[in-house]
Write a protein that holds these residues in place. Structure first.
Motif, PDB file in Angstrom:
ATOM      1  N   TYR A   1       0.817  -1.212   0.000  1.00  0.00           N
ATOM      2  CA  TYR A   1       0.000   0.000   0.000  1.00  0.00           C
ATOM      3  C   TYR A   1       0.854   1.266   0.000  1.00  0.00           C
ATOM      4  CZ  TYR A   1      -3.966  -3.058   0.813  1.00  0.00           C
ATOM      5  OH  TYR A   1      -4.932  -4.021   0.679  1.00  0.00           O
ATOM      6  N   ASP A   2       2.172   1.087  -0.013  1.00  0.00           N
ATOM      7  CA  ASP A   2       3.102   2.218  -0.060  1.00  0.00           C
ATOM      8  C   ASP A   2       2.775   3.274   1.000  1.00  0.00           C
ATOM      9  OD1 ASP A   2       5.190   3.829  -0.968  1.00  0.00           O
ATOM     10  OD2 ASP A   2       3.936   4.820  -2.491  1.00  0.00           O
ATOM     11  N   ILE A   3       2.592   2.804   2.240  1.00  0.00           N
ATOM     12  CA  ILE A   3       2.318   3.723   3.358  1.00  0.00           C
ATOM     13  C   ILE A   3       3.550   4.619   3.549  1.00  0.00           C
ATOM     14  CG2 ILE A   3       1.617   3.915   5.789  1.00  0.00           C
ATOM     15  CD1 ILE A   3      -0.325   2.165   4.302  1.00  0.00           C
ATOM     16  N   GLY A   4       3.331   5.914   3.577  1.00  0.00           N
ATOM     17  CA  GLY A   4       4.449   6.851   3.692  1.00  0.00           C
ATOM     18  C   GLY A   4       4.846   7.427   2.344  1.00  0.00           C
ATOM     19  N   GLY A   5       4.301   6.839   1.276  1.00  0.00           N
ATOM     20  CA  GLY A   5       4.562   7.381  -0.057  1.00  0.00           C
ATOM     21  C   GLY A   5       3.633   8.558  -0.333  1.00  0.00           C
ATOM     22  N   SER A   6       3.917   9.302  -1.394  1.00  0.00           N
ATOM     23  CA  SER A   6       3.112  10.495  -1.668  1.00  0.00           C
ATOM     24  C   SER A   6       1.722  10.107  -2.177  1.00  0.00           C
ATOM     25  CB  SER A   6       3.811  11.395  -2.673  1.00  0.00           C
ATOM     26  OG  SER A   6       3.887  10.743  -3.919  1.00  0.00           O
ATOM     27  N   ILE A   7       0.797  11.018  -1.977  1.00  0.00           N
ATOM     28  CA  ILE A   7      -0.614  10.764  -2.288  1.00  0.00           C
ATOM     29  C   ILE A   7      -1.066  11.721  -3.389  1.00  0.00           C
ATOM     30  CG2 ILE A   7      -2.957  10.782  -1.326  1.00  0.00           C
ATOM     31  CD1 ILE A   7      -1.662  10.152   1.425  1.00  0.00           C
ATOM     32  N   PRO A   8      -1.114  11.233  -4.636  1.00  0.00           N
ATOM     33  CA  PRO A   8      -1.459  12.130  -5.759  1.00  0.00           C
ATOM     34  C   PRO A   8      -2.940  12.478  -5.841  1.00  0.00           C
ATOM     35  CG  PRO A   8      -1.068   9.905  -6.568  1.00  0.00           C
ATOM     36  CD  PRO A   8      -0.791   9.868  -5.102  1.00  0.00           C
ATOM     37  N   ASP A   9      -3.810  11.563  -5.418  1.00  0.00           N
ATOM     38  CA  ASP A   9      -5.247  11.832  -5.567  1.00  0.00           C
ATOM     39  C   ASP A   9      -6.062  11.118  -4.489  1.00  0.00           C
ATOM     40  OD1 ASP A   9      -5.341   9.125  -6.349  1.00  0.00           O
ATOM     41  OD2 ASP A   9      -5.011   9.672  -8.444  1.00  0.00           O
TER      42      ASP A   9
ATOM     43  N   LYS B   1       0.498  12.084   4.675  1.00  0.00           N
ATOM     44  CA  LYS B   1      -0.600  11.850   5.645  1.00  0.00           C
ATOM     45  C   LYS B   1      -0.421  10.648   6.582  1.00  0.00           C
ATOM     46  CE  LYS B   1      -4.408  14.041   3.067  1.00  0.00           C
ATOM     47  NZ  LYS B   1      -4.896  15.068   3.974  1.00  0.00           N
ATOM     48  N   MET B   2       0.373   9.667   6.157  1.00  0.00           N
ATOM     49  CA  MET B   2       0.600   8.479   6.998  1.00  0.00           C
ATOM     50  C   MET B   2       2.072   8.094   6.897  1.00  0.00           C
ATOM     51  SD  MET B   2      -2.439   6.337   5.214  1.00  0.00           S
ATOM     52  CE  MET B   2      -3.781   7.337   4.545  1.00  0.00           C
ATOM     53  N   ALA B   3       2.534   7.360   7.895  1.00  0.00           N
ATOM     54  CA  ALA B   3       3.924   6.912   7.858  1.00  0.00           C
ATOM     55  C   ALA B   3       4.042   5.587   8.597  1.00  0.00           C
ATOM     56  CB  ALA B   3       4.835   7.955   8.508  1.00  0.00           C
ATOM     57  N   ILE B   4       5.106   4.862   8.280  1.00  0.00           N
ATOM     58  CA  ILE B   4       5.415   3.678   9.080  1.00  0.00           C
ATOM     59  C   ILE B   4       6.438   4.099  10.129  1.00  0.00           C
ATOM     60  CG2 ILE B   4       6.483   1.393   9.067  1.00  0.00           C
ATOM     61  CD1 ILE B   4       3.750   1.367   7.755  1.00  0.00           C
ATOM     62  N   LEU B   5       6.046   3.951  11.380  1.00  0.00           N
ATOM     63  CA  LEU B   5       6.953   4.269  12.484  1.00  0.00           C
ATOM     64  C   LEU B   5       7.734   3.000  12.811  1.00  0.00           C
ATOM     65  CD1 LEU B   5       7.841   6.217  14.787  1.00  0.00           C
ATOM     66  CD2 LEU B   5       5.970   5.264  16.139  1.00  0.00           C
ATOM     67  N   SER B   6       9.055   3.064  12.642  1.00  0.00           N
ATOM     68  CA  SER B   6       9.864   1.857  12.873  1.00  0.00           C
ATOM     69  C   SER B   6      10.161   1.678  14.355  1.00  0.00           C
ATOM     70  CB  SER B   6      11.177   1.956  12.103  1.00  0.00           C
ATOM     71  OG  SER B   6      12.003   2.932  12.698  1.00  0.00           O
TER      72      SER B   6
ATOM     73  N   LYS C   1      -8.283   8.778  -4.695  1.00  0.00           N
ATOM     74  CA  LYS C   1      -8.372   7.326  -4.830  1.00  0.00           C
ATOM     75  C   LYS C   1      -7.174   6.639  -4.150  1.00  0.00           C
ATOM     76  CE  LYS C   1      -8.991   3.782  -8.324  1.00  0.00           C
ATOM     77  NZ  LYS C   1      -8.752   3.442  -9.741  1.00  0.00           N
ATOM     78  N   GLU C   2      -5.980   7.214  -4.391  1.00  0.00           N
ATOM     79  CA  GLU C   2      -4.774   6.652  -3.780  1.00  0.00           C
ATOM     80  C   GLU C   2      -4.811   6.856  -2.265  1.00  0.00           C
ATOM     81  OE1 GLU C   2      -2.613   4.657  -4.675  1.00  0.00           O
ATOM     82  OE2 GLU C   2      -1.063   4.854  -3.130  1.00  0.00           O
ATOM     83  N   PHE C   3      -5.373   7.985  -1.830  1.00  0.00           N
ATOM     84  CA  PHE C   3      -5.504   8.220  -0.388  1.00  0.00           C
ATOM     85  C   PHE C   3      -6.376   7.136   0.252  1.00  0.00           C
ATOM     86  CE2 PHE C   3      -8.140  10.168   3.029  1.00  0.00           C
ATOM     87  CZ  PHE C   3      -7.156  10.168   4.003  1.00  0.00           C
ATOM     88  N   GLN C   4      -7.486   6.841  -0.396  1.00  0.00           N
ATOM     89  CA  GLN C   4      -8.394   5.828   0.148  1.00  0.00           C
ATOM     90  C   GLN C   4      -7.742   4.446   0.166  1.00  0.00           C
ATOM     91  OE1 GLN C   4     -11.815   6.561  -2.312  1.00  0.00           O
ATOM     92  NE2 GLN C   4     -12.741   7.953  -0.816  1.00  0.00           N
ATOM     93  N   ARG C   5      -6.949   4.165  -0.867  1.00  0.00           N
ATOM     94  CA  ARG C   5      -6.243   2.884  -0.925  1.00  0.00           C
ATOM     95  C   ARG C   5      -5.240   2.784   0.231  1.00  0.00           C
ATOM     96  NH1 ARG C   5      -2.320  -0.549  -3.413  1.00  0.00           N
ATOM     97  NH2 ARG C   5      -0.804   1.124  -3.252  1.00  0.00           N
ATOM     98  N   LYS C   6      -4.507   3.867   0.447  1.00  0.00           N
ATOM     99  CA  LYS C   6      -3.515   3.875   1.526  1.00  0.00           C
ATOM    100  C   LYS C   6      -4.201   3.786   2.896  1.00  0.00           C
ATOM    101  CE  LYS C   6       0.674   6.201  -0.194  1.00  0.00           C
ATOM    102  NZ  LYS C   6       0.634   5.779  -1.577  1.00  0.00           N
ATOM    103  N   ARG C   7      -5.335   4.471   3.022  1.00  0.00           N
ATOM    104  CA  ARG C   7      -6.058   4.448   4.300  1.00  0.00           C
ATOM    105  C   ARG C   7      -6.493   3.018   4.635  1.00  0.00           C
ATOM    106  NH1 ARG C   7     -10.992   8.397   4.366  1.00  0.00           N
ATOM    107  NH2 ARG C   7     -11.896   6.703   3.152  1.00  0.00           N
ATOM    108  N   LYS C   8      -6.965   2.323   3.611  1.00  0.00           N
ATOM    109  CA  LYS C   8      -7.328   0.917   3.804  1.00  0.00           C
ATOM    110  C   LYS C   8      -6.082   0.110   4.204  1.00  0.00           C
ATOM    111  CE  LYS C   8      -8.861  -3.066   1.099  1.00  0.00           C
ATOM    112  NZ  LYS C   8      -9.107  -3.544  -0.275  1.00  0.00           N
ATOM    113  N   GLY C   9      -4.975   0.387   3.517  1.00  0.00           N
ATOM    114  CA  GLY C   9      -3.720  -0.311   3.822  1.00  0.00           C
ATOM    115  C   GLY C   9      -3.240  -0.025   5.243  1.00  0.00           C
ATOM    116  N   PHE C  10      -3.453   1.211   5.683  1.00  0.00           N
ATOM    117  CA  PHE C  10      -3.098   1.601   7.054  1.00  0.00           C
ATOM    118  C   PHE C  10      -3.823   0.693   8.053  1.00  0.00           C
ATOM    119  CE2 PHE C  10      -3.588   3.960  10.963  1.00  0.00           C
ATOM    120  CZ  PHE C  10      -2.513   4.839  11.054  1.00  0.00           C
ATOM    121  N   CYS C  11      -5.141   0.547   7.840  1.00  0.00           N
ATOM    122  CA  CYS C  11      -5.954  -0.270   8.765  1.00  0.00           C
ATOM    123  C   CYS C  11      -5.511  -1.734   8.744  1.00  0.00           C
ATOM    124  CB  CYS C  11      -7.433  -0.174   8.388  1.00  0.00           C
ATOM    125  SG  CYS C  11      -8.126   1.484   8.512  1.00  0.00           S
TER     126      CYS C  11
END
Lengths: 270, 270
Positions: free
Chosen positions: A62-70, A155-160, A72-82
């Motif tokens: 889900y490329d969490i921490g990657g840039s969010i162009p639109d 908007k999101m990041a992976i905290l190591s 749709k990608e935000f929603q995909r990442k948000r799902k990946g976050f969960c």
């Protein structure tokens, strides 16, 4: 107080496509922690573990921490976050359960419930509660987790787990930081290419890792570069750390009981 | 923004000795939330759920929140704290997974990672992160959880879902609070004893619950007394709430979509 890091590569099967525990390592390490705490002079311990195969495959997909162009990608990442949050939470449950099995009062502390980053670095995290858990003799168990990031482009990041250690280390000033890794310590040369290579005993600056042969930009193996930079920052405020092989029986136990120099020490040279 | 409470008696088999989900209710309610959010005018939702059979048996066994006479009892309670935390975390995972199955971006927020109570009431809980999750369209899912308590005589407490709602309600001022219970609303007489009893339409003060026949101290059934006191406090600051039966299909959905008066409204009378 001691902070013990358990690398994701130690407690999970890191190359697995699906989340997979390394039950053997996890069980042995929980036992070592329990045995050490019966004998150790200290009474306080924080455990921080990595995500391994419970986190990395999802974070990557889900490329969490990657840039969010639109949107749709935000929603995909948000799902990946969960999904990522749920997976690493399951790993954390496995770690806490194993520790409890050996009588350790392991309390889960979920980073995504109290940490906010900006451009992938912690800018907000109240450690009061962690200190209170320590004061009551609990062993707080934190872990690599997705978190909200204030940078609007990601908007999101992976905290190591490593960043958690660095942050807690700077704020709560532990007596020691022990990093249980899947290598024997820090090398100047890749031990996979040079089987006779031995880990460096002490690292006091990045210059210590430059090759004796004078070559420049020697690769510090295993993504150790960033890790050592953070640990050197801890060393500068007087917090000494040691990277050792948690895959080798008894090293975690010996280090928890006070032995130093088993792997590579990161401390300022006198 | 709406806060939706899912009672432990609705999503778990409350009388079970071991933790047991009510899969049928949980699945149906997740579906209702999903359907409502497709049509609703609002975009923000917080879900808070109770512990039911995942929490109460352990909280009772270890008497979390009870007084601590000696070190041995403290250690026993500390162990119980860890076990209870793990069990309710498992319930929370089940709830989040079910919500995600229906496309809801459910993010777990663990109370024991950021809440401290004193004498069983929240005295410290930073809601910044919950607001940020809402701003990004996540659905934060909180739950009844053991937490540390600053009162030295008890040291730990069980934080109920109801208290979480009250605290979030006062601080984030939701448009509505919907409490999904296992009864149709608030009764003046015990509906189990009086089968023809009907729930009260509106409660605007505790006096509204005094019996029409003039009897004193009418029992408000189902441990509703404390709940209503908290909801009346919310009403006083303009936050209206409604207690309805989440065990009856479609009521949660209808309430989320804006319908009022399905169960018992708690609001100040004009």
């Amino acid at each position: 107080m001691i902070i013990l890091k358990l690398g994701g590569s130690v407690i999970t099967r890191k190359d697995s496509i699906d989340p997979a525990l390394d039950n053997e390592n996890l069980n042995r390490i929980a036992k070592e922690i329990s045995e050490a705490s019966k004998n150790a002079r200290y009474g306080e311990l924080i455990v921080v573990h990595g995500a391994g195969s419970f986190g990395h495959p999802y974070a990557k997909k889900y490329d969490i921490g990657g840039s969010i162009p639109d949107k749709k990608e935000f929603q995909r990442k948000r799902k990946g976050f969960c999904i990522t949050q749920e997976a690493v939470k399951n790993l954390n449950s496995a770690v806490c359960n194993e520790l409890r099995k050996y009588g350790i009062p392991a309390v889960s502390v979920q980073p995504s419930s109290f940490v906010i980053t900006k451009n992938k670095r912690i800018i907000r995290a109240d450690l009061t509660l962690i200190q209170k858990y320590l004061d009551s003799g609990f062993v707080p168990v934190l872990y690599g987790d997705p978190v909200l990031d204030e940078d609007e482009t990601i908007k999101m990041a992976i905290l190591s787990g490593d960043q958690i250690i660095s942050y807690i280390g700077k704020n709560l000033k532990p007596d020691r930081v022990i990093l249980g890794s899947d290598v024997n310590g820090v090398y100047k040369k890749d031990p996979k290419k040079y089987p006779n290579a031995k880990p460096v005993k002490v690292v006091g600056s990045m210059e210590d890792l430059e090759s004796a042969e004078g070559t420049q930009n020697v690769d510090v193996t295993g993504g150790m570069g960033g890790k050592i930079t953070e640990l050197l920052e801890l060393a500068e405020i007087g917090v000494e750390s040691e990277i050792l092989n948690a895959g080798t029986p008894d090293l975690i136990k010996r280090a928890l009981m006070g032995e130093k120099g088993i792997g590579t020490l990161i401390k300022l040279q006198n």
